[in-house]
Enzyme design. Structure first.
Site, PDB file in Angstrom:
ATOM      1  N   TYR A  13      46.353  43.114  85.168  1.00 50.60           N
ATOM      2  CA  TYR A  13      47.519  43.856  85.642  1.00 50.60           C
ATOM      3  C   TYR A  13      48.547  42.923  86.283  1.00 50.60           C
ATOM      4  O   TYR A  13      49.728  42.930  85.932  1.00 50.60           O
ATOM      5  CB  TYR A  13      47.134  44.958  86.643  1.00 50.60           C
ATOM      6  CG  TYR A  13      48.340  45.399  87.415  1.00 50.60           C
ATOM      7  CD1 TYR A  13      49.317  46.179  86.797  1.00 50.60           C
ATOM      8  CD2 TYR A  13      48.573  44.956  88.708  1.00 50.60           C
ATOM      9  CE1 TYR A  13      50.478  46.523  87.470  1.00 50.60           C
ATOM     10  CE2 TYR A  13      49.724  45.293  89.381  1.00 50.60           C
ATOM     11  CZ  TYR A  13      50.671  46.075  88.759  1.00 50.60           C
ATOM     12  OH  TYR A  13      51.829  46.394  89.411  1.00 50.60           O
ATOM     13  N   GLU A  67      52.916  42.119  94.076  1.00 48.85           N
ATOM     14  CA  GLU A  67      51.912  42.707  93.193  1.00 48.85           C
ATOM     15  C   GLU A  67      50.506  42.543  93.761  1.00 48.85           C
ATOM     16  O   GLU A  67      49.686  43.454  93.675  1.00 48.85           O
ATOM     17  CB  GLU A  67      52.007  42.121  91.787  1.00 48.85           C
ATOM     18  CG  GLU A  67      53.281  42.483  91.058  1.00 48.85           C
ATOM     19  CD  GLU A  67      53.499  43.981  90.892  1.00 48.85           C
ATOM     20  OE1 GLU A  67      52.529  44.762  90.906  1.00 48.85           O
ATOM     21  OE2 GLU A  67      54.663  44.386  90.739  1.00 48.85           O
ATOM     22  N   ASP A  77      48.272  49.409  85.675  1.00 50.61           N
ATOM     23  CA  ASP A  77      47.686  49.679  86.986  1.00 50.61           C
ATOM     24  C   ASP A  77      47.099  51.087  86.954  1.00 50.61           C
ATOM     25  O   ASP A  77      47.030  51.730  85.900  1.00 50.61           O
ATOM     26  CB  ASP A  77      48.720  49.502  88.098  1.00 50.61           C
ATOM     27  CG  ASP A  77      49.793  50.578  88.130  1.00 50.61           C
ATOM     28  OD1 ASP A  77      49.886  51.398  87.186  1.00 50.61           O
ATOM     29  OD2 ASP A  77      50.557  50.617  89.112  1.00 50.61           O
TER      30      ASP A  77
END
Length: 172
Positions: free
Chosen positions: A94, A11, A112
């Site tokens: 996020y 991520e 996102d």
């Protein structure tokens, strides 16, 4: 994978970078730094060298610092709550939502750029506030399968609800 460290790394790498670019970097990274302890113990120069080519080097430094915090404050285990994840260096809304939902099954939204676009179009709101987007995503996230829901919404934004040529007729 549902392995929290692997998800955290992916991520962070995927922020402001296309996923097809990230995959080879992530694979090499996981060989070199297979767990939190390996990353936390690594010299920063090794971390930056492994990141070379991904850009936005602050992400690498923050990930390195986050690994050190996880090692020192969480006994080497990536924390499982949105709040604890959000407290790590470089982990924003996020990333905390993505890791909490995908790795730990927490019903947290992960907004996102792709999700922002999908929700903006769903709401018919050209410039929705981050608070409205987060609240909308939180209301929609499937509590039984939050990680899969968040990933599906991201994929919808990436593959169907694209920035320039959305395929609205294919939208579920």
């Amino acid at each position: 994978t549902r392995e929290p460290y692997a998800i955290l790394v992916s991520e962070v790498m995927a922020q402001q970078t296309r996923i097809d670019t990230v995959i080879p970097y992530w694979t090499r990274w996981m060989r070199q730094f297979p767990d939190v302890d390996a990353l936390a113990a690594a010299p920063v120069d090794d971390v930056l060298k492994a990141w070379e080519g991904l850009g936005y080097y602050t992400r690498a430094r923050n990930l390195h610092n986050a690994a050190r915090v996880v090692r020192e404050r969480h006994a080497g285990a990536v924390p499982g709550t949105y709040r604890a994840l959000r407290a790590l260096p470089g982990v924003g809304d996020y990333t905390a939502g993505a890791v909490a939902s995908i790795a730990f099954g927490a019903a947290e939204p992960a907004v996102d750029g792709n999700v922002r676009r999908v929700l903006s179009r769903l709401l018919d709101e050209p410039a929705p506030s981050p608070a409205l987007l987060r609240a909308t995503a939180a209301a929609l996230v499937d509590p039984a399968r939050p990680g899969e829901f968040n990933q599906a919404l991201m994929e919808l934004g990436s593959a169907v609800c694209t920035p320039r040529s959305p395929r609205c007729g294919e939208c579920p």
